[in-house]
Design an enzyme around this catalytic site. Structure first.
Site, mmCIF file in Angstrom:
data_model
loop_
_atom_site.group_PDB
_atom_site.id
_atom_site.type_symbol
_atom_site.label_atom_id
_atom_site.label_comp_id
_atom_site.label_asym_id
_atom_site.label_seq_id
_atom_site.Cartn_x
_atom_site.Cartn_y
_atom_site.Cartn_z
ATOM 1 N N ASP A 30 0.839 -1.200 0.000
ATOM 2 C CA ASP A 30 0.000 0.000 0.000
ATOM 3 C C ASP A 30 0.874 1.250 0.000
ATOM 4 O O ASP A 30 1.955 1.268 0.599
ATOM 5 C CB ASP A 30 -0.899 -0.007 1.244
ATOM 6 C CG ASP A 30 -2.047 0.978 1.128
ATOM 7 O OD1 ASP A 30 -2.277 1.512 0.026
ATOM 8 O OD2 ASP A 30 -2.717 1.216 2.152
ATOM 9 N N ASN A 46 -10.246 -3.217 -6.908
ATOM 10 C CA ASN A 46 -9.439 -2.183 -7.555
ATOM 11 C C ASN A 46 -9.954 -1.779 -8.931
ATOM 12 O O ASN A 46 -9.550 -0.738 -9.468
ATOM 13 C CB ASN A 46 -7.982 -2.625 -7.674
ATOM 14 C CG ASN A 46 -7.226 -2.570 -6.365
ATOM 15 O OD1 ASN A 46 -6.202 -3.230 -6.199
ATOM 16 N ND2 ASN A 46 -7.713 -1.779 -5.406
#
Length: 242
Positions: free
Chosen positions: A21, A69
């Site tokens: 991340d 995503n």
């Protein structure tokens, strides 16, 4: 030449999972387009794979692209698909030289025909390697994994009642059935959640959260996580050692 693991006195996790991340925030901090944040994150993968192999880690699983995503802006998704294509084209030779076996888990049918072809080729070309197994979780979600495992079990046992499923039976049909459950999960970027990643397999995994953004996650940062892991007493639901 394959990577030789170093000898270490502290316990080394057999399997590390990483939620990578912070690529977008890293790009913003450096005044760069989001695409370059992802590109720098991809370059970091090679360093961390090598560092893990040198430390004796046998399995490394990276969360690259989740089922959620796809909701990101279309230009960012397109950039990620291009980056994935480039990675699969460029890295296979290096992985083979280093003894890295590549596996992809997730619903690859969601990708273009070209990416699906590259995935199959990369897995075939590295199948004989045994220094470290690198798994890329792409178009993957933990809930999806469990649902697919149940479907796979039913296909393998036509006509049988689901009462025949136990933990061991279901585990055999999960996307990472070839790997032991992760000993250590590392999430970069400062968030403290697992975001639908390997929900079944993380039941007793040690969770390490760091503020370091993924493109800045160096082997030194990895060593910090490993040092922390070495302090943990893993009881798996049992009592404290006496």
């Amino acid at each position: 030449m394959s990577i030789e693991p170093s000898s270490a006195s502290s316990p080394v996790p057999q399997h590390i999972a990483v939620i990578m991340d912070g690529n977008r925030r890293w790009a913003k901090q450096h005044g760069l387009p989001v695409a370059l944040g992802h590109a720098n994150g991809a370059r970091q993968v090679r360093r961390i794979v090598q560092a893990c192999a040198e430390r004796g880690v046998r399995y490394l699983t990276l969360f690259a692209f989740s089922t959620e995503n796809w909701r990101r802006p279309q230009d960012e998704v397109s950039s990620l698909m291009g980056l994935m294509t480039l990675y699969l084209q460029k890295e296979v030779k290096n992985m083979s030289a280093k003894g890295v076996r590549l596996k992809i888990v997730g619903d690859i049918s969601g990708f273009s025909a070209r990416i699906q072809e590259l995935i199959l080729q990369a897995q075939e070309k590295t199948a004989h390697n045994d220094t470290i197994t690198l798994t890329i979780a792409a178009n993957y979600g933990g809930r999806w994994d469990m649902v697919e495992a149940v479907k796979s079990w039913q296909t393998a046992h036509p006509g049988e009642s689901v009462n025949g499923i136990d933990e061991a039976a279901l585990s055999e049909h999960l996307g990472l059935s070839y790997a032991p459950d992760p000993d250590l999960l590392i999430r970069t970027g400062g968030e403290s959640r697992i975001s639908n990643f390997m929900l079944w397999q993380l039941a007793y995994t040690e969770l390490f959260f760091t503020d370091a953004l993924w493109p800045s996650f160096t082997p030194d940062e990895l060593d910090r996580a490993l040092t922390w892991y070495g302090t943990r007493e893993r009881r798996f639901g049992g009592s404290t050692k006496t």
